[in-house]
Design a protein around this motif. Structure first.
Motif, PDB file in Angstrom:
ATOM      1  N   ASN A  49     -15.258   2.240   5.761  1.00 36.30           N
ATOM      2  CA  ASN A  49     -14.779   1.245   4.809  1.00 36.30           C
ATOM      3  C   ASN A  49     -14.131   0.142   5.644  1.00 36.30           C
ATOM      4  O   ASN A  49     -13.375   0.437   6.585  1.00 36.30           O
ATOM      5  N   PHE A  58     -12.139  -3.778   5.899  1.00 36.64           N
ATOM      6  CA  PHE A  58     -11.205  -4.626   5.179  1.00 36.64           C
ATOM      7  C   PHE A  58     -10.851  -5.857   6.008  1.00 36.64           C
ATOM      8  O   PHE A  58     -10.861  -5.818   7.239  1.00 36.64           O
ATOM      9  N   TYR A  98      -7.471  -8.392   5.900  1.00 35.61           N
ATOM     10  CA  TYR A  98      -6.164  -8.693   5.334  1.00 35.61           C
ATOM     11  C   TYR A  98      -5.696 -10.031   5.886  1.00 35.61           C
ATOM     12  O   TYR A  98      -6.030 -10.417   7.017  1.00 35.61           O
ATOM     13  N   GLN A 141      -2.093 -12.406   6.473  1.00 38.56           N
ATOM     14  CA  GLN A 141      -0.621 -12.412   6.505  1.00 38.56           C
ATOM     15  C   GLN A 141      -0.162 -13.850   6.675  1.00 38.56           C
ATOM     16  O   GLN A 141      -0.295 -14.429   7.760  1.00 38.56           O
ATOM     17  N   GLN A 181       5.307 -13.408   5.607  1.00 38.52           N
ATOM     18  CA  GLN A 181       4.992 -12.604   4.422  1.00 38.52           C
ATOM     19  C   GLN A 181       4.308 -11.300   4.801  1.00 38.52           C
ATOM     20  O   GLN A 181       4.034 -11.023   5.956  1.00 38.52           O
ATOM     21  N   HIS A 182       4.026 -10.501   3.770  1.00 35.40           N
ATOM     22  CA  HIS A 182       3.386  -9.214   4.005  1.00 35.40           C
ATOM     23  C   HIS A 182       1.867  -9.369   4.007  1.00 35.40           C
ATOM     24  O   HIS A 182       1.350 -10.461   3.763  1.00 35.40           O
ATOM     25  N   LEU A 183       1.191  -8.297   4.303  1.00 32.28           N
ATOM     26  CA  LEU A 183      -0.274  -8.320   4.330  1.00 32.28           C
ATOM     27  C   LEU A 183      -0.830  -8.279   2.920  1.00 32.28           C
ATOM     28  O   LEU A 183      -0.393  -7.495   2.076  1.00 32.28           O
ATOM     29  N   PHE A 229      -6.312 -10.128   9.773  1.00 34.32           N
ATOM     30  CA  PHE A 229      -6.508  -8.817  10.377  1.00 34.32           C
ATOM     31  C   PHE A 229      -7.737  -8.138   9.795  1.00 34.32           C
ATOM     32  O   PHE A 229      -7.875  -8.031   8.582  1.00 34.32           O
ATOM     33  N   LEU A 271     -11.584   1.972   8.194  1.00 30.90           N
ATOM     34  CA  LEU A 271     -11.207   3.320   7.787  1.00 30.90           C
ATOM     35  C   LEU A 271     -12.469   4.153   7.833  1.00 30.90           C
ATOM     36  O   LEU A 271     -13.363   3.992   7.000  1.00 30.90           O
ATOM     37  N   LEU A 309      -5.786   3.710   8.285  1.00 28.39           N
ATOM     38  CA  LEU A 309      -6.405   2.413   8.444  1.00 28.39           C
ATOM     39  C   LEU A 309      -6.023   1.890   9.826  1.00 28.39           C
ATOM     40  O   LEU A 309      -4.843   1.820  10.159  1.00 28.39           O
ATOM     41  N   VAL A 310      -7.046   1.542  10.605  1.00 33.09           N
ATOM     42  CA  VAL A 310      -6.799   1.031  11.956  1.00 33.09           C
ATOM     43  C   VAL A 310      -7.057  -0.467  11.963  1.00 33.09           C
ATOM     44  O   VAL A 310      -8.122  -0.920  11.521  1.00 33.09           O
ATOM     45  N   PHE A 311      -6.105  -1.209  12.484  1.00 35.61           N
ATOM     46  CA  PHE A 311      -6.177  -2.660  12.474  1.00 35.61           C
ATOM     47  C   PHE A 311      -6.613  -3.222  13.816  1.00 35.61           C
ATOM     48  O   PHE A 311      -6.335  -2.643  14.876  1.00 35.61           O
ATOM     49  N   THR A 370      -6.277  -6.591  16.454  1.00 34.80           N
ATOM     50  CA  THR A 370      -5.080  -7.247  16.969  1.00 34.80           C
ATOM     51  C   THR A 370      -4.742  -8.542  16.239  1.00 34.80           C
ATOM     52  O   THR A 370      -3.706  -9.136  16.493  1.00 34.80           O
ATOM     53  N   ARG A 388      -4.881 -15.532  14.824  1.00 38.08           N
ATOM     54  CA  ARG A 388      -3.986 -16.544  14.256  1.00 38.08           C
ATOM     55  C   ARG A 388      -4.793 -17.809  14.012  1.00 38.08           C
ATOM     56  O   ARG A 388      -5.337 -18.402  14.945  1.00 38.08           O
TER      57      ARG A 388
END
Lengths: 113, 112
Positions: free
Chosen positions: A32, A34, A36, A38, A42-44, A90, A94, A101-103, A105, A108
């Motif tokens: 899976n 993803f 994200y 940020q 703020q949050h993800l 990011f 998964l 969940l592995v992100f 690096t 930006r």
């Protein structure tokens, strides 16, 4: 083990430019995927996700990503960026049978008006 | 209504102190997580609980101790804080372990 690499650490674009952020993962099984975002301070927030089916997934705010299984890639795209897209992006994976969940690096993105 | 809420948002403390961060989710999810984001924005999982049971415990100093009194809460207690513990700590939750996570707004911990 599962891992994610994002090739671009910093990207600077002008408004209306097109965006593509690279993401490659390493895991031989079903995944899976993803993206994200940020925003500063703020949050993800989830932009989009791929579980199965159509490999081209559309997310919020005009973002889309394409899953290419043969290349182990899940690149993020947007045809025309806006100043408000300035943020950290990011990619995350998964793998089936894993419980975390592995992100990557992160990339930006700075969009200049 | 905030789905995943963390308190406090900011925490400044001296080396050697003990502190706790609290997390609560009202999504009915059965799995909760703690992630650490370092100064380079790298996100790394620390712990995960599923229905109050610890299922992931990454290589984290044993000064860090998570506690889950029920499936809606996951707290993080840190003993003998060190300068290197300064980071943003994110709580997250998910329904099962195969779906996207919902993140809290983070706790910025600064150890001086």
């Amino acid at each position: 083990a599962q891992s994610v690499s994002q090739h671009n650490h910093h990207v600077i674009l002008s408004e209306a430019a097109s965006l593509e952020l690279g993401c490659n993962y390493s895991y031989g099984g079903t995944v899976n995927l993803f993206w994200y975002v940020q925003y500063p301070g703020q949050h993800l927030q989830l932009l989009l996700k791929y579980f199965s089916g159509d490999p081209l997934v559309k997310g919020i705010k005009g973002f889309e990503a394409e899953f290419i299984k043969s290349k182990f890639s899940f690149n993020l795209r947007k045809p025309s960026v806006q100043w408000s897209d300035t943020a950290e992006y990011f990619c995350a994976v998964l793998g089936t049978g894993f419980q975390k969940l592995v992100f990557g690096t992160g990339t930006r993105l700075l969009v200049s008006p | 209504d905030t789905a995943v809420s963390q308190t406090p948002k900011y925490l400044v403390t001296q080396m050697g102190n003990d502190k706790s961060i609290k997390c609560e989710q009202n999504l009915g999810h059965d799995t909760m997580y703690w992630y650490k984001q370092d100064s380079k924005k790298f996100l790394k999982i620390m712990f995960s609980y599923n229905n109050k049971e610890l299922i992931i415990n990454e290589t984290v100093p044993n000064r860090f101790s998570p506690k889950s009194p029920d499936k809606a809460h996951l707290n993080l207690h840190i003993n003998s804080l060190e300068l290197g513990d300064s980071a943003v700590y994110f709580c997250a939750s998910s329904q099962g372990t195969s779906y996207g996570y919902t993140f809290g707004s983070g706790t910025r911990l600064t150890v001086v």
